[in-house]
Motif scaffolding. Structure first.
Motif, PDB file in Angstrom:
ATOM      1  N   UNK A  24       0.831  -1.214   0.000  1.00 51.14           N
ATOM      2  CA  UNK A  24       0.000   0.000   0.000  1.00 51.14           C
ATOM      3  C   UNK A  24       0.863   1.261   0.000  1.00 51.14           C
ATOM      4  N   UNK A  25       1.940   1.259   0.763  1.00 53.95           N
ATOM      5  CA  UNK A  25       2.834   2.430   0.812  1.00 53.95           C
ATOM      6  C   UNK A  25       3.453   2.663  -0.566  1.00 53.95           C
ATOM      7  N   UNK A  26       3.916   1.604  -1.200  1.00 58.92           N
ATOM      8  CA  UNK A  26       4.525   1.748  -2.524  1.00 58.92           C
ATOM      9  C   UNK A  26       3.490   2.191  -3.555  1.00 58.92           C
ATOM     10  N   UNK A  27       2.267   1.709  -3.402  1.00 60.39           N
ATOM     11  CA  UNK A  27       1.198   2.115  -4.330  1.00 60.39           C
ATOM     12  C   UNK A  27       0.914   3.609  -4.188  1.00 60.39           C
ATOM     13  N   UNK A  28       0.848   4.085  -2.951  1.00 58.05           N
ATOM     14  CA  UNK A  28       0.609   5.517  -2.728  1.00 58.05           C
ATOM     15  C   UNK A  28       1.733   6.340  -3.330  1.00 58.05           C
ATOM     16  N   UNK A  29       2.962   5.907  -3.111  1.00 61.25           N
ATOM     17  CA  UNK A  29       4.091   6.680  -3.634  1.00 61.25           C
ATOM     18  C   UNK A  29       4.074   6.723  -5.156  1.00 61.25           C
ATOM     19  N   UNK A  30       3.780   5.586  -5.784  1.00 64.85           N
ATOM     20  CA  UNK A  30       3.778   5.560  -7.255  1.00 64.85           C
ATOM     21  C   UNK A  30       2.667   6.450  -7.816  1.00 64.85           C
ATOM     22  N   UNK A  31       1.494   6.398  -7.180  1.00 67.45           N
ATOM     23  CA  UNK A  31       0.372   7.226  -7.636  1.00 67.45           C
ATOM     24  C   UNK A  31       0.708   8.708  -7.484  1.00 67.45           C
ATOM     25  N   UNK A  32       1.385   9.063  -6.401  1.00 67.38           N
ATOM     26  CA  UNK A  32       1.791  10.463  -6.204  1.00 67.38           C
ATOM     27  C   UNK A  32       2.667  10.948  -7.355  1.00 67.38           C
ATOM     28  N   UNK A  33       3.424  10.045  -7.950  1.00 67.21           N
ATOM     29  CA  UNK A  33       4.342  10.417  -9.018  1.00 67.21           C
ATOM     30  C   UNK A  33       3.745  10.294 -10.411  1.00 67.21           C
ATOM     31  N   UNK A  34       2.810   9.382 -10.573  1.00 65.19           N
ATOM     32  CA  UNK A  34       2.297   9.126 -11.926  1.00 65.19           C
ATOM     33  C   UNK A  34       0.881   9.655 -12.151  1.00 65.19           C
ATOM     34  N   UNK A  35       0.028   9.547 -11.108  1.00 65.05           N
ATOM     35  CA  UNK A  35      -1.355  10.016 -11.236  1.00 65.05           C
ATOM     36  C   UNK A  35      -1.742  10.749  -9.958  1.00 65.05           C
ATOM     37  N   UNK A  36      -1.172  11.928  -9.715  1.00 65.52           N
ATOM     38  CA  UNK A  36      -1.377  12.642  -8.444  1.00 65.52           C
ATOM     39  C   UNK A  36      -2.836  12.808  -8.038  1.00 65.52           C
ATOM     40  N   UNK A  37      -3.716  12.994  -8.996  1.00 59.19           N
ATOM     41  CA  UNK A  37      -5.133  13.214  -8.680  1.00 59.19           C
ATOM     42  C   UNK A  37      -5.766  11.976  -8.039  1.00 59.19           C
ATOM     43  N   UNK A  38      -5.178  10.794  -8.297  1.00 58.52           N
ATOM     44  CA  UNK A  38      -5.738   9.546  -7.750  1.00 58.52           C
ATOM     45  C   UNK A  38      -5.259   9.268  -6.331  1.00 58.52           C
ATOM     46  N   UNK A  39      -4.327  10.073  -5.850  1.00 62.11           N
ATOM     47  CA  UNK A  39      -3.752   9.813  -4.530  1.00 62.11           C
ATOM     48  C   UNK A  39      -4.812   9.826  -3.435  1.00 62.11           C
ATOM     49  N   UNK A  40      -5.788  10.720  -3.564  1.00 64.37           N
ATOM     50  CA  UNK A  40      -6.835  10.812  -2.542  1.00 64.37           C
ATOM     51  C   UNK A  40      -7.703   9.550  -2.517  1.00 64.37           C
ATOM     52  N   UNK A  41      -7.883   8.923  -3.691  1.00 65.59           N
ATOM     53  CA  UNK A  41      -8.658   7.677  -3.741  1.00 65.59           C
ATOM     54  C   UNK A  41      -7.892   6.540  -3.057  1.00 65.59           C
ATOM     55  N   UNK A  42      -6.579   6.527  -3.256  1.00 68.12           N
ATOM     56  CA  UNK A  42      -5.753   5.503  -2.597  1.00 68.12           C
ATOM     57  C   UNK A  42      -5.816   5.674  -1.081  1.00 68.12           C
ATOM     58  N   UNK A  43      -5.766   6.927  -0.629  1.00 62.71           N
ATOM     59  CA  UNK A  43      -5.871   7.212   0.803  1.00 62.71           C
ATOM     60  C   UNK A  43      -7.200   6.687   1.350  1.00 62.71           C
ATOM     61  N   UNK A  44      -8.280   6.977   0.639  1.00 63.13           N
ATOM     62  CA  UNK A  44      -9.618   6.598   1.098  1.00 63.13           C
ATOM     63  C   UNK A  44      -9.850   5.090   1.012  1.00 63.13           C
ATOM     64  N   UNK A  45      -9.514   4.497  -0.130  1.00 61.88           N
ATOM     65  CA  UNK A  45      -9.873   3.102  -0.388  1.00 61.88           C
ATOM     66  C   UNK A  45      -8.866   2.085   0.137  1.00 61.88           C
ATOM     67  N   UNK A  46      -7.611   2.474   0.240  1.00 59.26           N
ATOM     68  CA  UNK A  46      -6.587   1.508   0.636  1.00 59.26           C
ATOM     69  C   UNK A  46      -5.938   1.876   1.985  1.00 59.26           C
ATOM     70  N   UNK A  47      -5.363   3.067   2.031  1.00 59.46           N
ATOM     71  CA  UNK A  47      -4.553   3.462   3.198  1.00 59.46           C
ATOM     72  C   UNK A  47      -5.371   3.443   4.493  1.00 59.46           C
ATOM     73  N   UNK A  48      -6.457   4.187   4.532  1.00 59.77           N
ATOM     74  CA  UNK A  48      -7.234   4.312   5.777  1.00 59.77           C
ATOM     75  C   UNK A  48      -8.000   3.033   6.112  1.00 59.77           C
ATOM     76  N   UNK A  49      -8.203   2.169   5.109  1.00 56.76           N
ATOM     77  CA  UNK A  49      -8.844   0.879   5.371  1.00 56.76           C
ATOM     78  C   UNK A  49      -7.874  -0.097   6.030  1.00 56.76           C
TER      79      UNK A  49
END
Length: 334
Positions: A217-242
């Motif tokens: 999950x940490x690596x997924x968040x980091x990659x999204x921050x670099x490749x699809x920044x707008x999706x980072x909030x979805x990763x936070x909501x759907x993956x990180x905080x879960x």
């Protein structure tokens, strides 16, 4: 598996040197207090010292780990070695009194007797006072070893009668090598070794499915921050905080995220030996070329600040959203 003197010497060189010198000079103290955080080898060294005093096939002062006495100590069956553990939440006066009564008898096989009190800080006041009387009248053939993670909870009057040996937290390299020797992959071992300095905790994490998902999950968040920044909030909501639901879990996730940014700094500094995410090096090198050391330092500072604010009862969702915004700022050099 029983640790040899040499193996424990790698973990706690100063402690083993002091114990070894005492054995060589035949000046073993009548009472020791082994103190340090959990998983630093205190109990193992206590039993190693006991073996050194009873071993029938010593190499100089080091026990063989294979003679009858060494094997009996390993299995907890030596009649002249007594171990006291907390009875429930505490070590009670009756346990110390029973120990004193036992030690008033002649040794079963020799005059030497050893007692080990694990979690000595959990003695009740009455138990501690009973032990104090015992320590004040030491027999030349009796050795006491007190083991604690909370030295500040030990009575000063007991401390003054013990030789205190402090066990240092294990270095990441030591933990990583031990895990690799036990069959854990270098990639996972390196990450675990940089999230805890406790070997027991490291072993637990190595078989914990929750920990395995943390890394992903940490690596997924980091990659999204670099490749699809707008999706980072979805990763936070759907993956990180879960996944990181409790405060300590969220703090742990931030610790791993911190290691990602540290790897970027190591790459920029040309210090590839210190890299933790070995399997991500190619990707990380690409990202490292797109940013500056100053920006990475700012991002590391932002993560530290998030960890600090986490303990001020800030809403975790808001905290992570604000962190993501800070991490997104200046990702590429202008």
């Amino acid at each position: 598996m029983e640790k040899t003197w040499e193996q424990l010497e790698e973990y706690q060189p100063m402690v083993l040197k002091m114990v070894g010198n005492s054995l060589k000079k035949e000046r073993v103290a009548h009472a020791y207090l082994f103190e340090g955080s959990r998983g630093t080898g205190k109990k193992e060294v206590a039993f190693l010292l006991a073996k050194s005093l009873f071993c029938t096939n010593k190499q100089d002062y080091r026990p063989c780990n294979d003679c009858v006495n060494c094997r009996r100590i390993s299995s907890g069956n030596h009649p002249d070695i007594h171990m006291i553990e907390p009875d429930g939440q505490s070590i009670k006066k009756g346990q110390i009194q029973a120990l004193q009564e036992e030690f008033s008898k002649t040794g079963v096989e020799s005059n030497r007797k050893i007692y080990i009190i694990n979690h000595a800080d959990k003695m009740t006041a009455n138990a501690a006072n009973s032990l104090l009387k015992f320590l004040e009248e030491p027999s030349s053939q009796t050795v006491a070893i007190l083991v604690t993670e909370q030295i500040h909870r030990i009575l000063n009057t007991i401390l003054s009668r013990c030789q205190v040996l402090s066990f240092k937290p294990l270095l990441p390299k030591v933990i990583s090598e031990q895990l690799v020797n036990e069959g854990i992959s270098t990639t996972i071992a390196s990450l675990i070794a940089n999230t805890t300095n406790n070997l027991e905790e490291a072993r637990r994490l190595s078989t914990d499915a929750w920990f395995g998902q943390c890394r992903s999950i940490v690596l997924q968040l980091y990659e999204v921050l670099n490749t699809r920044p707008a999706d980072a909030f979805f990763v936070i909501q759907d993956k990180w905080l879960q996944h990181f639901k409790e405060k300590d879990q969220l703090s742990f996730g931030l610790d791993i995220l911190l290691l990602v940014y540290k790897d970027l700094l190591y790459i920029q500094l040309g210090d590839e030996e210190s890299i933790i995410f070995h399997d991500q090096v190619v990707k990380f090198k690409q990202y490292a070329l797109q940013t500056s050391s100053r920006r990475i330092s700012d991002q590391i500072t932002a993560i530290f600040e998030a960890k600090r604010r986490l303990h001020t009862n800030m809403n975790p969702h808001l905290l992570m959203e604000q962190l993501v915004i800070k991490l997104q700022e200046g990702l590429k050099l202008v």
